[in-house]
Design a protein around this motif. Structure first.
Motif, PDB file in Angstrom:
ATOM      1  N   GLY A  37       0.810  -1.210   0.000  1.00 56.41           N
ATOM      2  CA  GLY A  37       0.000   0.000   0.000  1.00 56.41           C
ATOM      3  C   GLY A  37       0.840   1.255   0.000  1.00 56.41           C
ATOM      4  N   HIS A  38       1.925   1.271   0.802  1.00 61.58           N
ATOM      5  CA  HIS A  38       2.819   2.426   0.827  1.00 61.58           C
ATOM      6  C   HIS A  38       3.620   2.524  -0.471  1.00 61.58           C
ATOM      7  CE1 HIS A  38       1.768   2.229   5.047  1.00 61.58           C
ATOM      8  NE2 HIS A  38       2.345   3.400   5.250  1.00 61.58           N
ATOM      9  N   ALA A  39       3.992   1.366  -1.049  1.00 65.53           N
ATOM     10  CA  ALA A  39       4.742   1.403  -2.308  1.00 65.53           C
ATOM     11  C   ALA A  39       3.900   1.989  -3.430  1.00 65.53           C
ATOM     12  CB  ALA A  39       5.219  -0.002  -2.676  1.00 65.53           C
ATOM     13  N   ALA A  40       2.575   1.755  -3.403  1.00 69.62           N
ATOM     14  CA  ALA A  40       1.699   2.292  -4.444  1.00 69.62           C
ATOM     15  C   ALA A  40       1.353   3.757  -4.222  1.00 69.62           C
ATOM     16  CB  ALA A  40       0.409   1.470  -4.509  1.00 69.62           C
ATOM     17  N   PHE A  41       1.765   4.330  -3.086  1.00 70.47           N
ATOM     18  CA  PHE A  41       1.449   5.729  -2.801  1.00 70.47           C
ATOM     19  C   PHE A  41       2.176   6.666  -3.758  1.00 70.47           C
ATOM     20  CE2 PHE A  41       2.466   9.612  -0.284  1.00 70.47           C
ATOM     21  CZ  PHE A  41       1.183  10.123  -0.213  1.00 70.47           C
ATOM     22  N   LEU A  42       3.404   6.328  -4.173  1.00 71.62           N
ATOM     23  CA  LEU A  42       4.170   7.165  -5.089  1.00 71.62           C
ATOM     24  C   LEU A  42       3.866   6.756  -6.521  1.00 71.62           C
ATOM     25  CD1 LEU A  42       7.672   7.256  -3.335  1.00 71.62           C
ATOM     26  CD2 LEU A  42       5.857   8.954  -3.212  1.00 71.62           C
ATOM     27  N   ALA A  43       3.439   7.723  -7.351  1.00 72.16           N
ATOM     28  CA  ALA A  43       3.226   7.451  -8.766  1.00 72.16           C
ATOM     29  C   ALA A  43       4.561   7.282  -9.473  1.00 72.16           C
ATOM     30  CB  ALA A  43       2.428   8.585  -9.412  1.00 72.16           C
ATOM     31  N   GLU A  44       4.593   6.436 -10.496  1.00 74.87           N
ATOM     32  CA  GLU A  44       5.832   6.156 -11.226  1.00 74.87           C
ATOM     33  C   GLU A  44       6.061   7.222 -12.300  1.00 74.87           C
ATOM     34  OE1 GLU A  44       7.903   2.711 -14.032  1.00 74.87           O
ATOM     35  OE2 GLU A  44       5.819   2.527 -13.371  1.00 74.87           O
ATOM     36  N   PRO A  45       7.249   7.891 -12.306  1.00 73.77           N
ATOM     37  CA  PRO A  45       7.550   8.857 -13.367  1.00 73.77           C
ATOM     38  C   PRO A  45       8.088   8.143 -14.610  1.00 73.77           C
ATOM     39  CG  PRO A  45       9.298   8.879 -11.746  1.00 73.77           C
ATOM     40  CD  PRO A  45       8.279   7.887 -11.251  1.00 73.77           C
ATOM     41  N   VAL A  46       7.442   8.350 -15.760  1.00 74.97           N
ATOM     42  CA  VAL A  46       7.841   7.717 -17.018  1.00 74.97           C
ATOM     43  C   VAL A  46       8.134   8.833 -18.018  1.00 74.97           C
ATOM     44  CG1 VAL A  46       7.172   6.175 -18.885  1.00 74.97           C
ATOM     45  CG2 VAL A  46       6.443   5.687 -16.553  1.00 74.97           C
ATOM     46  N   PHE A  47       9.393   8.919 -18.475  1.00 77.31           N
ATOM     47  CA  PHE A  47       9.815   9.967 -19.396  1.00 77.31           C
ATOM     48  C   PHE A  47       9.576   9.502 -20.828  1.00 77.31           C
ATOM     49  CE2 PHE A  47      11.975  10.960 -15.558  1.00 77.31           C
ATOM     50  CZ  PHE A  47      12.099  12.335 -15.547  1.00 77.31           C
ATOM     51  N   SER A  48       8.977  10.365 -21.631  1.00 69.56           N
ATOM     52  CA  SER A  48       8.735  10.069 -23.030  1.00 69.56           C
ATOM     53  C   SER A  48       9.692  10.875 -23.899  1.00 69.56           C
ATOM     54  CB  SER A  48       7.275  10.383 -23.399  1.00 69.56           C
ATOM     55  OG  SER A  48       6.990  11.741 -23.137  1.00 69.56           O
ATOM     56  N   SER A  49       9.755  10.517 -25.174  1.00 73.49           N
ATOM     57  CA  SER A  49      10.724  11.126 -26.070  1.00 73.49           C
ATOM     58  C   SER A  49      10.398  12.573 -26.410  1.00 73.49           C
ATOM     59  CB  SER A  49      10.808  10.304 -27.364  1.00 73.49           C
ATOM     60  OG  SER A  49       9.518  10.245 -27.974  1.00 73.49           O
ATOM     61  N   ASP A  50       9.168  13.037 -26.169  1.00 70.35           N
ATOM     62  CA  ASP A  50       8.818  14.419 -26.481  1.00 70.35           C
ATOM     63  C   ASP A  50       9.075  15.374 -25.332  1.00 70.35           C
ATOM     64  OD1 ASP A  50       6.931  13.507 -24.775  1.00 70.35           O
ATOM     65  OD2 ASP A  50       5.191  14.093 -25.979  1.00 70.35           O
ATOM     66  N   GLY A  51       9.774  14.936 -24.273  1.00 69.28           N
ATOM     67  CA  GLY A  51      10.148  15.814 -23.172  1.00 69.28           C
ATOM     68  C   GLY A  51       9.099  15.938 -22.097  1.00 69.28           C
ATOM     69  N   SER A  61       2.228  -1.221  10.920  1.00 69.28           N
ATOM     70  CA  SER A  61       0.823  -1.103  10.555  1.00 69.28           C
ATOM     71  C   SER A  61       0.677  -0.116   9.412  1.00 69.28           C
ATOM     72  CB  SER A  61       0.003  -0.635  11.762  1.00 69.28           C
ATOM     73  OG  SER A  61       0.116  -1.554  12.819  1.00 69.28           O
ATOM     74  N   THR A  62      -0.447  -0.210   8.709  1.00 75.48           N
ATOM     75  CA  THR A  62      -0.705   0.664   7.566  1.00 75.48           C
ATOM     76  C   THR A  62      -2.100   1.239   7.685  1.00 75.48           C
ATOM     77  OG1 THR A  62      -0.974   0.774   5.193  1.00 75.48           O
ATOM     78  CG2 THR A  62      -1.420  -1.343   6.211  1.00 75.48           C
ATOM     79  N   MET A  63      -2.249   2.513   7.258  1.00 80.04           N
ATOM     80  CA  MET A  63      -3.565   3.122   7.275  1.00 80.04           C
ATOM     81  C   MET A  63      -4.331   2.833   5.994  1.00 80.04           C
ATOM     82  SD  MET A  63      -2.272   5.260   4.992  1.00 80.04           S
ATOM     83  CE  MET A  63      -3.790   6.089   4.669  1.00 80.04           C
ATOM     84  N   LEU A  64      -3.710   2.148   5.013  1.00 83.53           N
ATOM     85  CA  LEU A  64      -4.390   1.858   3.756  1.00 83.53           C
ATOM     86  C   LEU A  64      -5.219   0.581   3.840  1.00 83.53           C
ATOM     87  CD1 LEU A  64      -1.547   2.758   1.262  1.00 83.53           C
ATOM     88  CD2 LEU A  64      -3.491   4.141   1.953  1.00 83.53           C
ATOM     89  N   GLY A  65      -5.363   0.019   5.005  1.00 86.40           N
ATOM     90  CA  GLY A  65      -6.138  -1.199   5.190  1.00 86.40           C
ATOM     91  C   GLY A  65      -6.087  -1.604   6.655  1.00 86.40           C
ATOM     92  N   GLU A  66      -6.855  -2.604   7.008  1.00 85.87           N
ATOM     93  CA  GLU A  66      -6.931  -3.060   8.387  1.00 85.87           C
ATOM     94  C   GLU A  66      -5.724  -3.909   8.726  1.00 85.87           C
ATOM     95  OE1 GLU A  66     -10.180  -5.273  11.319  1.00 85.87           O
ATOM     96  OE2 GLU A  66     -10.484  -5.167   9.156  1.00 85.87           O
ATOM     97  N   THR A  67      -5.203  -3.739   9.951  1.00 82.38           N
ATOM     98  CA  THR A  67      -4.065  -4.510  10.450  1.00 82.38           C
ATOM     99  C   THR A  67      -4.446  -5.155  11.774  1.00 82.38           C
ATOM    100  OG1 THR A  67      -2.473  -3.021   9.404  1.00 82.38           O
ATOM    101  CG2 THR A  67      -1.649  -4.448  11.150  1.00 82.38           C
ATOM    102  N   VAL A  68      -4.166  -6.459  11.916  1.00 89.19           N
ATOM    103  CA  VAL A  68      -4.426  -7.200  13.148  1.00 89.19           C
ATOM    104  C   VAL A  68      -3.086  -7.613  13.741  1.00 89.19           C
ATOM    105  CG1 VAL A  68      -5.595  -9.167  14.179  1.00 89.19           C
ATOM    106  CG2 VAL A  68      -6.580  -8.045  12.184  1.00 89.19           C
ATOM    107  N   ILE A  69      -2.807  -7.132  14.946  1.00 88.06           N
ATOM    108  CA  ILE A  69      -1.583  -7.496  15.672  1.00 88.06           C
ATOM    109  C   ILE A  69      -1.951  -8.574  16.690  1.00 88.06           C
ATOM    110  CG2 ILE A  69       0.251  -6.683  17.195  1.00 88.06           C
ATOM    111  CD1 ILE A  69       0.004  -3.951  15.947  1.00 88.06           C
ATOM    112  N   VAL A  70      -1.338  -9.750  16.576  1.00 84.50           N
ATOM    113  CA  VAL A  70      -1.598 -10.877  17.481  1.00 84.50           C
ATOM    114  C   VAL A  70      -0.382 -11.013  18.401  1.00 84.50           C
ATOM    115  CG1 VAL A  70      -2.096 -13.326  17.653  1.00 84.50           C
ATOM    116  CG2 VAL A  70      -3.018 -12.009  15.740  1.00 84.50           C
ATOM    117  N   VAL A  71      -0.567 -10.671  19.690  1.00 79.54           N
ATOM    118  CA  VAL A  71       0.499 -10.759  20.689  1.00 79.54           C
ATOM    119  C   VAL A  71       0.365 -12.088  21.421  1.00 79.54           C
ATOM    120  CG1 VAL A  71       1.522  -9.694  22.723  1.00 79.54           C
ATOM    121  CG2 VAL A  71       0.540  -8.253  20.930  1.00 79.54           C
ATOM    122  N   VAL A  72       1.410 -12.924  21.377  1.00 77.97           N
ATOM    123  CA  VAL A  72       1.433 -14.212  22.076  1.00 77.97           C
ATOM    124  C   VAL A  72       2.491 -14.103  23.159  1.00 77.97           C
ATOM    125  CG1 VAL A  72       1.690 -16.694  21.839  1.00 77.97           C
ATOM    126  CG2 VAL A  72       0.788 -15.373  19.931  1.00 77.97           C
TER     127      VAL A  72
END
Length: 517
Positions: A41-55, A430-441
């Motif tokens: 989810g965090h990796a998808a937060f940044l859009a990918e910059p793609v350079f084209s030949s027309d500048g 944890s991430t705010m882009l979805g639910e996280t369950v922490i199981v403490v044993v």
């Protein structure tokens, strides 16, 4: 298939630099760090910059769904997207601070993360299927860049990245010039390494207090140049088109010769049947008197055999089903499960009346629970064996889940119980882009002088979608009271198993939100 969020002219932007290279040249490395440490989810937060030949620069995302600029959203939805984007930026800054404390090897990555986090506020924010994605990041501007044309919806074709840095003059250069530049970079690295060796061997009566710092900076610059060189090599391999061999013509099949029809044999004439002679009539016999029937005894009923006893019905065999993805939710909406396993010395004690230790019971039950999770659930592992020994093993996909199980099986009880610090480290994952369950044993209270209840309360305040459930293996009232406080502060519940079978059921209940509803 990726879709475009927006486009901008590369010449109109002033990109932030790091080590003499544009920050955009490190996109692949940044995405790998965010995916490995914080999740997809965090990796998808940044859009990918793609350079084209027309500048121009196309900002693209791998997320599927409707694309809406945050400026075009209703006030409530826009506020939610901005709040989630602010939390992601805080997570990136927190990861940068954490990696600075991991040594000189992680200092370059921490600096990259801090530079990106500082440039996020000047980018353009979009909502893609209800999730925040930032474009036009990496600039040094304090406000959004002009000349942006926004388009919505996926496109059928993608534009390959034409340059590894943000300078638009590199786009469109021939591969020969790129190869010459790569050779110059290698020569520079060799000269830098030779100078470092001569400097190190040169005797000097004055002790240079900043020598170690300059060597670390030189190593970071060398790593940055090596990463840029590898990116240029990938670009060259994409630009050179390998000739594809022409398919060999297949020989046309020769027509098979048709078989000549054989003449059918003429049927032989059948002989005419001869008439059979008529039989002579026989004389009719004289009628004889009928004998009177003898009285027959009444039939006695035959004894019926006793029915054989039926064999006892065998119990039906239960065939285990392989975990399947949940059909009623998207893969990106699946919750994450973080296992926090106590590795203190008391875990060597016997578990209830079972012939095994608490650690053996915890490892067995956690393994069965993880193997039964749906395939769209990512799992993380945090272990603590002493006050200064807390390990975060990152997240594992469904294909890597056996690696997470191997991590849990390798935990060996040691000394202290840093429960509060382990909960804080699990909260950082944890991430705010979805639910996280922490199981403490765990089987005991914190023995390292910190408050685990306060740590759970801070995690819940920072990530409202995170739930902390506790599987209590303790025997004393003091430990049970503190573990119950952790579950209450984390918005979850405490589960106390009676035996090994009950422990497996309690472990599944602790990860309950991750299962299909």
């Amino acid at each position: 298939m990726s879709q475009r969020l927006t486009s901008t002219e590369a010449a109109d932007a002033r990109w932030a630099e790091h080590g003499g290279q544009s920050i955009l040249a490190y996109f692949s490395r940044l995405q790998g760090i965010l995916r490995g440490r914080l999740g997809r989810g965090h990796a998808a937060f940044l859009a990918e910059p793609v350079f084209s030949s027309d500048g121009t620069v196309d900002w693209r995302t791998e997320l599927a769904g409707e694309v809406v600029s945050v400026e075009d959203l209703p006030d409530d939805d826009a506020g939610r997207i901005r709040s989630e984007a602010s939390r992601v930026r805080g997570d990136i800054l927190g990861l940068a601070d954490q990696m600075r404390s991991e040594g000189a090897d992680a200092e370059l990555a921490a600096s990259l993360l801090a530079t990106v986090a500082a440039s996020i506020e000047s980018g353009q924010l979009f909502s893609v299927a209800g999730k925040p994605v930032v474009a036009v990041w990496g600039t040094g501007e304090s406000k959004p860049l002009p000349g942006l044309t926004t388009t919505h919806g996926p496109e059928t074709s993608t534009v390959a990245a034409a340059a590894a840095s943000a300078s638009p003059s590199v786009v469109g250069h021939s591969w020969r010039r790129s190869a010459l530049l790569a050779i110059m970079v290698l020569l520079f690295l060799g000269a830098l390494a030779g100078w470092s060796i001569m400097r190190w061997w040169q005797p000097s009566p004055v002790v240079d207090a900043g020598l170690d710092r300059r060597i670390a900076l030189a190593r970071a610059d060398a790593d940055a140049l090596t990463g840029a060189l590898g990116q240029r090599r990938e670009d060259l391999s994409r630009m050179v088109c390998e000739p594809q061999p022409k398919p060999e013509p297949k020989p046309e099949p020769k027509p098979e010769p048709k078989p000549e029809p054989k003449p059918e044999p003429k049927p032989e004439p059948k002989p005419e049947p001869k008439p059979e002679p008529k039989p002579e009539p026989k004389p009719e016999p004289k009628p004889q008197p009928k004998p009177q029937p003898k009285p027959q005894p009444k039939p006695q009923p035959k004894p019926q055999p006793k029915p054989a006893p039926r064999p006892p019905a065998s119990p039906p065999k239960v065939i285990g089903k392989k975990p399947q993805p949940c059909p009623e939710r998207l893969e990106s909406d699946a919750p994450r499960v973080v296992m926090v396993i106590d590795g203190s010395a008391s875990m060597r004690d016997r578990f209830r009346s079972e012939p095994m230790s608490r650690m053996q019971a915890a490892r067995s039950s956690a393994t069965r629970m993880l193997r039964g999770l749906p395939t769209d659930v990512e799992t993380g592992v945090v272990e603590f064996t002493d006050c200064a020994s807390i390990r975060v093993h990152g997240f594992y996909s469904a294909r890597e889940r056996e690696n997470a199980i191997s991590r849990i099986q390798a935990i060996s009880p040691s000394r202290g119980t840093p429960l509060a610090r382990a909960i804080s480290r699990a909260g950082n994952a944890s991430t705010m882009l979805g639910e996280t369950v922490i199981v403490v044993v765990s089987d005991g209270a914190d023995s390292c002088g910190q408050d685990p209840c306060a740590a759970a309360r801070a995690v819940k305040a920072r990530h409202p979608d995170t739930t902390i459930n506790v599987v209590d293996l303790s025997n004393d009232a003091g430990s049970r009271a503190q573990l119950a406080c952790v579950a209450s502060a984390g918005g979850g519940r405490v589960l106390t198993p009676r035996d090994l079978l009950d422990l497996e059921q309690k472990m599944h209940q602790a990860a309950g939100p991750a299962h299909c509803q």
